[in-house]
Design an enzyme around this catalytic site. Structure first.
Site, PDB file in Angstrom:
ATOM      1  N   ASN A 143       1.187-127.409   4.233  1.00 40.91           N
ATOM      2  CA  ASN A 143       0.828-125.983   4.187  1.00 40.91           C
ATOM      3  C   ASN A 143       1.680-125.108   5.107  1.00 40.91           C
ATOM      4  O   ASN A 143       1.872-123.933   4.851  1.00 40.91           O
ATOM      5  CB  ASN A 143      -0.664-125.786   4.467  1.00 40.91           C
ATOM      6  CG  ASN A 143      -1.104-126.343   5.801  1.00 40.91           C
ATOM      7  OD1 ASN A 143      -0.495-127.262   6.339  1.00 40.91           O
ATOM      8  ND2 ASN A 143      -2.171-125.783   6.346  1.00 40.91           N
ATOM      9  N   GLU A 241      -4.382-132.661  15.285  1.00 41.10           N
ATOM     10  CA  GLU A 241      -4.809-131.333  14.858  1.00 41.10           C
ATOM     11  C   GLU A 241      -5.391-131.520  13.473  1.00 41.10           C
ATOM     12  O   GLU A 241      -4.662-131.673  12.495  1.00 41.10           O
ATOM     13  CB  GLU A 241      -3.633-130.357  14.867  1.00 41.10           C
ATOM     14  CG  GLU A 241      -4.055-128.903  14.918  1.00 41.10           C
ATOM     15  CD  GLU A 241      -4.090-128.264  13.549  1.00 41.10           C
ATOM     16  OE1 GLU A 241      -5.211-128.156  12.997  1.00 41.10           O
ATOM     17  OE2 GLU A 241      -3.041-127.891  13.032  1.00 41.10           O
ATOM     18  N   CYS A 275      -5.885-124.434   8.040  1.00 43.20           N
ATOM     19  CA  CYS A 275      -7.010-125.078   8.720  1.00 43.20           C
ATOM     20  C   CYS A 275      -7.786-124.099   9.581  1.00 43.20           C
ATOM     21  O   CYS A 275      -8.940-124.372   9.941  1.00 43.20           O
ATOM     22  CB  CYS A 275      -6.519-126.252   9.560  1.00 43.20           C
ATOM     23  SG  CYS A 275      -5.218-125.803  10.727  1.00 43.20           S
ATOM     24  N   GLU A 453      -1.252-127.929  21.039  1.00 42.81           N
ATOM     25  CA  GLU A 453       0.138-127.614  20.708  1.00 42.81           C
ATOM     26  C   GLU A 453       0.386-126.156  21.080  1.00 42.81           C
ATOM     27  O   GLU A 453      -0.445-125.297  20.825  1.00 42.81           O
ATOM     28  CB  GLU A 453       0.399-127.854  19.219  1.00 42.81           C
ATOM     29  CG  GLU A 453       0.287-129.325  18.839  1.00 42.81           C
ATOM     30  CD  GLU A 453       0.564-129.607  17.372  1.00 42.81           C
ATOM     31  OE1 GLU A 453       1.304-130.553  17.077  1.00 42.81           O
ATOM     32  OE2 GLU A 453       0.024-128.872  16.523  1.00 42.81           O
TER      33      GLU A 453
END
Length: 474
Positions: A143, A241, A275, A453
């Site tokens: 994505n 993640e 997400c 991150e």
């Protein structure tokens, strides 16, 4: 594929098709166990020299990468749109995000600080240093095919790690383009390696290797849990993640126009395939109808079509499985009493027949027993849910295994603190639908992941902490 500074061709290929048109875009070569082991060997061999380079020298390679990314920004954006469908506007934003990650971590490379600790006795000196963890395996989704790779590659390289990237087979072309840039700027052989093919084969090989000291994964919670279990055999460092199911809360005192614009930005960017996008829209009962009307007006103005067309806001979904999931969630909601305020169907007709297009959708009177309030949607469907009190909505927002992003809108300063402190999420946007920046940590809690991150925290996940105690003669 790119292994030990060389481009590798094999007999296996993956064909990439534009999800908007069905047209062939390009192909990549696939590798298996042997090539993956060669990549691990190359990364291990390169680690000694790369990790011992001065931080400024490593940063110089990242700065050169930034300049190449800037030169090729438009072609990279078009490549992203062709391979995974998002609008060209979103793709350009992704390229800029990619540039920001390399630029930020090039600067952070020089700020890997240790410290001196006062000893308990006068004949000892105690210090703490930080060193790169070693060979890193990174697995990225489709994505955000370019920026997700950058979020892992940039801090790993800045820290002094060598890395093997395995991108998604749905969108591997952006990674190939990025590695061509690495090749052009002269990053030493073996420092960066690109492998593509069957996920079980490649990732299984990476996870079994004792030479791979860390795995960084972005993807589903289900796969993340599997990798965490596999990492135990060699006690790898893990960064995860994972999935999200973000609540978006609109309180009765909110700026409704600002909040409605926020829903559009959060829910429908990248066709809802993020997400962090809003999955549950909680609206106070006293403003529910007014807000739903404002939202419907905005959603009806969204233009859906080929992402390369500048006029379009929303592109296609990634594949037919995604279309099937949209249909399933909408039909389930309808069967349980939800109404469709807008959309609720696949788009068909001359401009849509060859692609995977779904109409932006608003569901009203959504309730907790519906699939869409528990399953991550990853598509352009927004369920609107009524609530009556602050306490109630916080409990409902937290009553899920995910804990990635959350959002709420209010003009009450006391509520800002109360609600933000009680939401069980790694990130909170207050009157802000995009609370993300390269200089800030990105990540979740609960089953949405481990580690961060971005920000100063982003490089820490690629470093080991070493304590040194030296006895001296006085």
């Amino acid at each position: 594929m790119y292994i030990n500074g060389e481009w590798i061709q094999t007999n296996g290929t993956i064909e990439v098709y534009n999800p908007a048109t069905g047209e062939w875009v390009d192909q990549v070569y696939t590798v298996g166990v042997q090539e993956t082991k060669e990549a691990i060997k190359a990364a291990k061999a390169a680690f000694e020299n790369w990790s011992q380079l001065p931080a400024e020298s490593r940063a110089a390679f990242l700065h050169k990468t930034v300049e190449k990314l800037k030169e090729q920004s438009e072609s990279l954006a078009q490549l992203i749109t062709k391979e995974m469908g998002k609008s060209i506007h979103n793709a350009r934003y992704e390229v800029q995000s990619t540039i920001s990650f390399f630029q930020w971590f090039a600067e952070e490379a020089r700020r890997v600080y240790g410290r001196v600790i006062p000893a308990s006795v006068n004949n000892k000196r105690v210090s703490v240093t930080k060193q790169p963890v070693g060979v890193v395996a990174a697995v990225t989704p489709w994505n955000f095919p370019l920026s997700m790779a950058a979020r892992k590659l940039a801090p790993a390289l800045a820290a002094g790690c060598t890395i093997i990237l395995k991108p998604s087979k749905e969108a591997p072309l952006s990674s190939t383009a990025l590695f061509k840039i690495f090749d052009e700027v002269g990053i030493p052989a073996g420092v960066v390696n690109l492998v593509m093919g069957n996920s079980d084969t490649i990732v299984g090989t990476l996870m079994e290797s004792k030479d791979v000291r860390k795995i960084s994964f972005t993807g589903s919670t289900e796969i993340g849990k599997k990798l965490i279990r596999q990492s135990a055999d060699t006690v790898k460092r893990v960064s995860m993640e994972l999935g999200g199911h973000a609540p978006f809360i609109v309180f009765e005192d909110a700026d409704l126009d600002l909040a409605a614009d926020g829903v559009i930005q959060s829910k429908f960017a990248s066709t809802g395939q993020q997400c962090v996008c809003a999955n549950r829209i909680y609206i106070h009962d006293t403003i529910y109808d007014e807000f739903a009307s404002k939202l419907k007006e905005r959603v009806s103005q969204l233009k859906v079509g080929d992402g390369l067309d500048e006029a379009n806001n929303i592109g296609p979904l990634i594949n037919e499985q995604a279309i099937a999931k949209m249909n399933d969630q909408v039909e389930d909601a309808r069967a349980k009493g939800a109404g469709v305020l807008y959309g609720g169907k696949r788009l068909t007709g001359r401009n849509y027949d060859n692609g995977h297009f779904y109409c932006p959708t608003l569901l009203v009177n959504s309730t907790e027993d519906m699939k869409i309030l528990h399953e991550e949607t990853f598509g352009p469907i927004a369920p609107l849910i009524r609530f009556t009190s602050e306490k109630e909505v916080i409990e409902r927002a937290n009553n899920i295994e995910y804990g990635l992003a959350s959002y709420f809108y209010t003009n009450d300063l006391s509520r800002v603190y109360r609600v933000s402190e009680k939401l069980e999420y790694g990130m909170v946007g207050i009157n802000d639908a995009a609370p993300f920046a390269v200089q800030a940590p990105f990540g979740g809690v609960k089953e949405s992941g481990l580690g961060r991150e971005g920000g100063t925290e982003g490089i820490e996940d690629y470093l080991n902490v070493k304590m040194t105690s030296t006895r001296i003669h006085l």
